[in-house]
Each structure stands twice: as C-alpha cells, then as structure tokens.
Write an enzyme that holds these catalytic residues in place. Structure first.
Site, PDB file in Angstrom:
ATOM      1  N   GLU A 228      38.462  40.447  47.600  1.00 38.36           N
ATOM      2  CA  GLU A 228      37.242  39.688  47.265  1.00 38.36           C
ATOM      3  C   GLU A 228      37.722  38.382  46.666  1.00 38.36           C
ATOM      4  OE1 GLU A 228      34.113  40.615  47.767  1.00 38.36           O
ATOM      5  OE2 GLU A 228      34.275  42.771  48.155  1.00 38.36           O
ATOM      6  N   CYS A 262      32.179  33.492  41.686  1.00 32.91           N
ATOM      7  CA  CYS A 262      32.595  33.268  43.072  1.00 32.91           C
ATOM      8  C   CYS A 262      31.407  32.865  43.930  1.00 32.91           C
ATOM      9  CB  CYS A 262      33.263  34.519  43.623  1.00 32.91           C
ATOM     10  SG  CYS A 262      32.235  35.977  43.484  1.00 32.91           S
TER      11      CYS A 262
HETATM   12  P1  NAD Z   1      43.973  34.839  40.262  1.00 32.65           P
HETATM   13  O1  NAD Z   1      44.150  35.061  41.711  1.00 32.65           O
HETATM   14  O2  NAD Z   1      44.772  33.779  39.600  1.00 32.65           O
HETATM   15  O3  NAD Z   1      44.260  36.174  39.437  1.00 32.65           O
HETATM   16  C1  NAD Z   1      43.567  37.352  39.672  1.00 32.65           C
HETATM   17  C2  NAD Z   1      44.375  38.537  39.181  1.00 32.65           C
HETATM   18  O4  NAD Z   1      45.551  38.675  39.964  1.00 32.65           O
HETATM   19  C3  NAD Z   1      44.822  38.467  37.739  1.00 32.65           C
HETATM   20  O5  NAD Z   1      44.630  39.731  37.145  1.00 32.65           O
HETATM   21  C4  NAD Z   1      46.325  38.182  37.862  1.00 32.65           C
HETATM   22  O6  NAD Z   1      47.091  38.674  36.793  1.00 32.65           O
HETATM   23  C5  NAD Z   1      46.661  38.929  39.126  1.00 32.65           C
HETATM   24  N1  NAD Z   1      47.863  38.473  39.833  1.00 32.65           N
HETATM   25  C6  NAD Z   1      48.415  37.243  39.843  1.00 32.65           C
HETATM   26  N2  NAD Z   1      49.472  37.209  40.688  1.00 32.65           N
HETATM   27  C7  NAD Z   1      49.579  38.449  41.228  1.00 32.65           C
HETATM   28  C8  NAD Z   1      50.461  39.042  42.183  1.00 32.65           C
HETATM   29  N3  NAD Z   1      51.440  38.336  42.761  1.00 32.65           N
HETATM   30  N4  NAD Z   1      50.268  40.337  42.522  1.00 32.65           N
HETATM   31  C9  NAD Z   1      49.262  41.058  41.975  1.00 32.65           C
HETATM   32  N5  NAD Z   1      48.416  40.550  41.057  1.00 32.65           N
HETATM   33  C10 NAD Z   1      48.558  39.253  40.695  1.00 32.65           C
HETATM   34  O7  NAD Z   1      42.402  34.576  40.075  1.00 32.65           O
HETATM   35  P2  NAD Z   1      41.647  34.072  38.779  1.00 32.65           P
HETATM   36  O8  NAD Z   1      41.993  32.638  38.552  1.00 32.65           O
HETATM   37  O9  NAD Z   1      41.842  35.064  37.692  1.00 32.65           O
HETATM   38  O10 NAD Z   1      40.113  34.188  39.234  1.00 32.65           O
HETATM   39  C11 NAD Z   1      39.388  33.148  39.839  1.00 32.65           C
HETATM   40  C12 NAD Z   1      39.277  33.380  41.328  1.00 32.65           C
HETATM   41  O11 NAD Z   1      38.664  34.642  41.585  1.00 32.65           O
HETATM   42  C13 NAD Z   1      38.389  32.381  42.021  1.00 32.65           C
HETATM   43  O12 NAD Z   1      38.996  31.947  43.211  1.00 32.65           O
HETATM   44  C14 NAD Z   1      37.127  33.163  42.340  1.00 32.65           C
HETATM   45  O13 NAD Z   1      36.374  32.690  43.421  1.00 32.65           O
HETATM   46  C15 NAD Z   1      37.682  34.528  42.595  1.00 32.65           C
HETATM   47  N6  NAD Z   1      36.640  35.550  42.450  1.00 32.65           N
HETATM   48  C16 NAD Z   1      36.164  36.187  43.567  1.00 32.65           C
HETATM   49  C17 NAD Z   1      35.149  37.127  43.450  1.00 32.65           C
HETATM   50  C18 NAD Z   1      34.583  37.845  44.650  1.00 32.65           C
HETATM   51  O14 NAD Z   1      33.919  38.865  44.468  1.00 32.65           O
HETATM   52  N7  NAD Z   1      34.780  37.370  45.851  1.00 32.65           N
HETATM   53  C19 NAD Z   1      34.634  37.419  42.191  1.00 32.65           C
HETATM   54  C20 NAD Z   1      35.136  36.736  41.093  1.00 32.65           C
HETATM   55  C21 NAD Z   1      36.160  35.816  41.227  1.00 32.65           C
END
Ligand code: NAD
Length: 479
Positions: A228, A262
């Site tokens: 997502e 999002c």
């Molecule tokens: P991010 O991708 O930076 O981090 C998300 C999570 O991934 C964090 O818990 C982080 O620690 C973890 N992570 C980072 N690198 C990783 C790796 N290599 N392997 C596994 N886990 C890893 O996202 P963010 O900045 O925390 O959130 C914002 C983003 O989330 C925006 O792009 C937003 O659109 C998206 N989002 C999507 C939805 C949806 O339902 N489609 C909902 C909310 C947020």
C-alpha cells in the site's frame, strides 16, 4: 536511536531497534504458538479479539497520550485509538460468515463420483511494516484480519513514531492468549528487512521506494507482498458543481491530517466556467484554517510529523514559483517552538512538468489547474505514475460517475473526496505504483490471509493405470 518530537523539534525519546537475531527469535516464538491459535474455533478467536478491543479501550488514555506526542496532533490521535476497537468488533461480526462462505464442504464436482470441500489454511506468521502518518491505524489495519484468520502477527511501526507502542503492548499483555501470537517491535529499516525475511506474508504501507525494496526482498523470501504505497490523487471538478461547496470539499479532502494521508487530494482540475469563483472560495476557506499551535486542542493543521517532509514541499513550492506558478495563500514553512508548520497552500498556474503536480507532496498543498474540455482533464488526471484514488465533483452523481470510471485509480470518490479514509468496506486495488496485491478493504481484507486447501473426495473406485492404456484411446478420445 533518538526520536524527534514534532512539536518541539527536540529528541526526547529513544528506542533500541530490534536486531535481526531479535526478530528471528520473536518470529520463532510466534510461529510455535500459531497452530494452537489457528486451531481455535473462530468463535473463540473472536472472543479473544473482543477482549483485546476492551483492553485497548482501557489503555486508550495512555495510548492517546503517546500517539499525540508521536504525531503532534491530539484529536486525530484520539480518533485513531478509538477506531481500533471498532475495527476489531466489525471483523468479529464478519469473520465467522466470511470463513463459512469461503470454506464450502461436500460440493458436487463436474466429475460425478467426486465431492469437493475447501479448507482455509492461514499463513503461519503475518508481518506488517507501517509508516508514520497514521501510526496506530496503519500498524493494526492488516494485522487484525490476519489474527482473525488464524495467523500469528509481527508488527513494526515507523521509527519516527514509536512512543505509542509501549502502552499498546500493555493492552496486548492484558490478553495472554493474544500475547502468544501478537508482537509489536520497534526499529528502523534494518528491523524491517529482518522482519520481511522471517514472515510468511508481508503487508507493507509506506513509500514507493521502500515498497519496491520490500517487494524484492519478498520475492527472495518467496512470500506474498501486499503493498500500500503513495499517491498523487486528482480531483476533477466539473462545471455543474457548486464552486463554493466544491471548495469546502476539496479543502477538507486535501488538508485533513495536514495532508499527511496517502489518499489526500493533491491535484485539482477545475472546469474553466467555475475556475475563478472556485479559486476565490478556496482561498477564503483556506485562510480560515488555523494551526493547532500554540494550543494543541485548537485548529486544524498540525506540525509535520516528519520534518524533512516540510522541506521537500518547500522545495516543490519554490520550483513551481520559479516556473511561473502563483501562490495565492500559504506557501511558507513556519518554525514555531521547533515544530515545522505549513498553512494550507493554494497554488494556481501550475503545469504538469512541476514536481508539485507530478510528485507526492504529503502536505497541505492544493495545486489548481483549469480545463476547458473534460477529456483533457481526464487525460491529465491519468498522467501519473500513481493510481491510488481520485475524486469527481459534479452537479449530479450520474454525471460524476461517467467521469469516475475513466480514471485509472483504485477508489473514486463521487461528489466527495478521500472517502477511503472513512469507508472501509469497499474493496479496492491500487493501480500502477500505488500498490500491489489484494484489497485490504472489504472481505478480501481477511480472505487474502488464507491459502485454500482442496479436499477432493473420491466416492467410487479410483481409476487404475490400465484405464489410461494407449489402446483405450481412439483419435485422442478415451473409448
Ligand atoms: P517509508 O517507506 O519511508 O517507511 C515505511 C516503513 O518502512 C517504516 O516503518 C520504515 O522503518 C520501514 N522501512 C524502511 N526501509 C525498509 C526496508 N528496506 N525494508 C523494510 N522496511 C523498511 O514511508 P513513510 O515515509 O514512513 O510513510 C509515508 C509514505 O507512506 C507515503 O508515500 C504515503 O503515501 C505512504 N502511505 C501509503 C498508504 C496506503 O494505504 N497506500 C497509507 C499511508 C501512507
């Protein structure tokens, strides 16, 4: 690892990220306990989950307190925490019927001597990795139906917002049967990587860049990855819409939760006939919006949870201005007592080549583009690498729906915006880079966690090898 407070800018909390060995040990404990959990009749699993809903309510004041510090906002923290028991109770009502509907027994087969039954076999260990924008909601949204399905669950919230984990864990500890199969760990990318390597099904919510890494790691581990990801949701406003009402709807759909959602509307395509009155109304409405500063209990706009996001948007605004866009209101980052804020920012004269129209902003920014021809609006709305959701406003829902079905996105709000924030029972798939895998909403939110096992019962004498002897075939057909 130090954790920054979004309202003060100070590092006032610390976590010790769980390392690979810690994740492996937790995974093996959960995995060992999972068969007992899966073997419980669904009614009993429901009872345990309902006790967790009560426990969350008992611990809600402590969870809300920490989540408020994590996110710098208070009302939405309360909504998030209050929503989880509701989600659990909704699944408790639906889970028995969903299991029943999807596991038919003694179904006649096309083969007259064979009868089929379907067993639902949950994945053993489910994993969730969540972002910082709705920490409580997005850490639990997939884990809850996974637990109802009979999986054990291992959750990793974002390292940006980890304070709510401790009081949430206290609610899990109140329900010992659940504590055997549910664990929440704190940590960053390395913890997330270890988690993906140790689970049997991963639900990831976050950015496209990280989602891609998770998908690659999941492919290596040969597990399903449900992603997502981000969005750049367009809203098309047709000439039949009331411009003043449309402005109010667009504003809410765009800036709720400071636009850190999002499904926020991030691009507005407005029919030329109502463009001027719409813009005027939008600016007037935007200027009435207040920061939730200095009093956290007032106002609509909070600080950026993750301060670099504010700078990213400031850069997008600067580039747009430099290319000729007009900022009609807002547009300047404000640092107040260490928190980074941006008032609702309305930008006109933007063009498709600007980052503010192309890239995800994740903040309270409304770039507005006028159109003469609705085909042009549809094609611009679809001209995006994202396809999360979208919205159409018109004088009637029929007129809006005609345009809605032409949009390349998984959920289209008709005569409203960002409805997926509030409506959880409509199945929707993310298009393009916005995600991959089955819908987390609706029935598939639970059925995705089962593998289907067919029990194929022969009621007659099984076929013998001689039945397949070459001489029994004439011109490709069995005699
Ligand atoms: P991010 O991708 O930076 O981090 C998300 C999570 O991934 C964090 O818990 C982080 O620690 C973890 N992570 C980072 N690198 C990783 C790796 N290599 N392997 C596994 N886990 C890893 O996202 P963010 O900045 O925390 O959130 C914002 C983003 O989330 C925006 O792009 C937003 O659109 C998206 N989002 C999507 C939805 C949806 O339902 N489609 C909902 C909310 C947020």
């Amino acid at each position: 690892m130090k954790v920054r407070n979004p309202r003060t800018g100070q590092d006032d909390y610390e976590i010790t990220p769980v390392d690979g060995a810690g994740i492996a040990a937790t995974a093996s404990r959960l995995r060992a306990n999972q068969p007992r959990w899966a073997a419980l009749p669904i009614a009993e699993r429901c009872n345990v989950m309902l006790r967790w809903a009560d426990a969350i309510e008992k611990h809600a004041p402590a969870i809300i307190k920490q989540l408020t510090i994590d996110t710098g906002r208070s009302g939405i923290a309360a909504i998030e925490v209050g929503g989880v028991p509701g989600t659990i109770r909704r699944w408790a009502e639906q889970a028995p019927q969903i299991i029943d509907r999807n596991s038919p027994s003694d179904v006649p087969s096309a083969n007259p001597t064979v009868v089929n039954s379907t067993r639902l076999v949950p994945f053993s260990l489910f994993g969730a990795i969540a972002p910082w924008n709705f920490p409580m909601t997005l850490s639990t949204i997939d884990a809850i139906p996974a637990l109802f399905a009979g999986c054990a669950a291992l959750i990793k919230p974002s390292e940006v917002t980890p304070r709510f984990v401790e009081p949430l864990r206290a609610s899990i500890d109140d329900v010992p049967e659940l504590a055997e199969v549910l664990e929440i760990v704190v940590g960053d990318a390395a913890t997330g990587e270890a988690l993906v390597a140790n689970v049997d099904y991963i639900c990831f919510t976050g950015s496209v860049a990280t989602g891609r890494k998770v998908a690659i790691a999941a492919a290596e581990a040969f597990i399903p990855a449900n992603l997502e990801l981000g969005g750049k949701d367009p809203m098309i406003i047709l000439s039949s819409a009331d411009p003043a009402e449309a402005a109010k709807t667009a504003l809410r759909a765009s800036i709720l939760a400071t636009g850190q959602a999002c499904q926020s509307i991030e691009r507005l395509y407005v029919a030329r006939a109502i463009y001027e009155p719409f813009l005027e109304a939008l600016v007037a409405e935007a200027e009435m919006v207040r920061l939730n500063y200095p009093d956290i209990h007032q106002g609509e706009i909070g600080p950026f949870i993750f301060a670099p996001q504010g700078q990213k948007i400031a850069d997008q605004i600067a580039e747009a201005k430099q290319k000729g866009a007009r900022v009609l209101t807002g547009g300047n980052l404000e640092i107040l007592d260490g928190g980074t804020y941006l008032r609702p920012t309305v930008i006109a004269d933007v063009t498709a080549d600007m980052a503010i129209v192309r890239d995800e902003s994740f903040g309270p920014v409304l770039p507005v583009i006028s159109f003469d021809d609705v085909d042009e609006a549809v094609s611009q709305a679809n001209d995006s690498v994202y396809g999360l959701s979208a919205a159409v406003l018109a004088g009637s829902s029929e007129e809006a729906e005609e345009i809605a079905v032409r949009l390349e996105a998984g959920a289209i709000s008709i005569n409203d915006g960002s409805m997926t924030a509030m409506v959880w029972d409509a199945e929707n798939s993310s298009f393009k880079l916005s995600g991959m895998g089955p819908s987390r909403m609706g029935e598939s939110g639970m059925t995705r966690f089962f593998r289907k096992q067919a029990l194929i019962r022969q009621t007659a004498t099984p076929a013998r090898i001689q039945d397949f002897a070459e001489e029994n075939f004439v011109e490709g057909y069995m005699r």
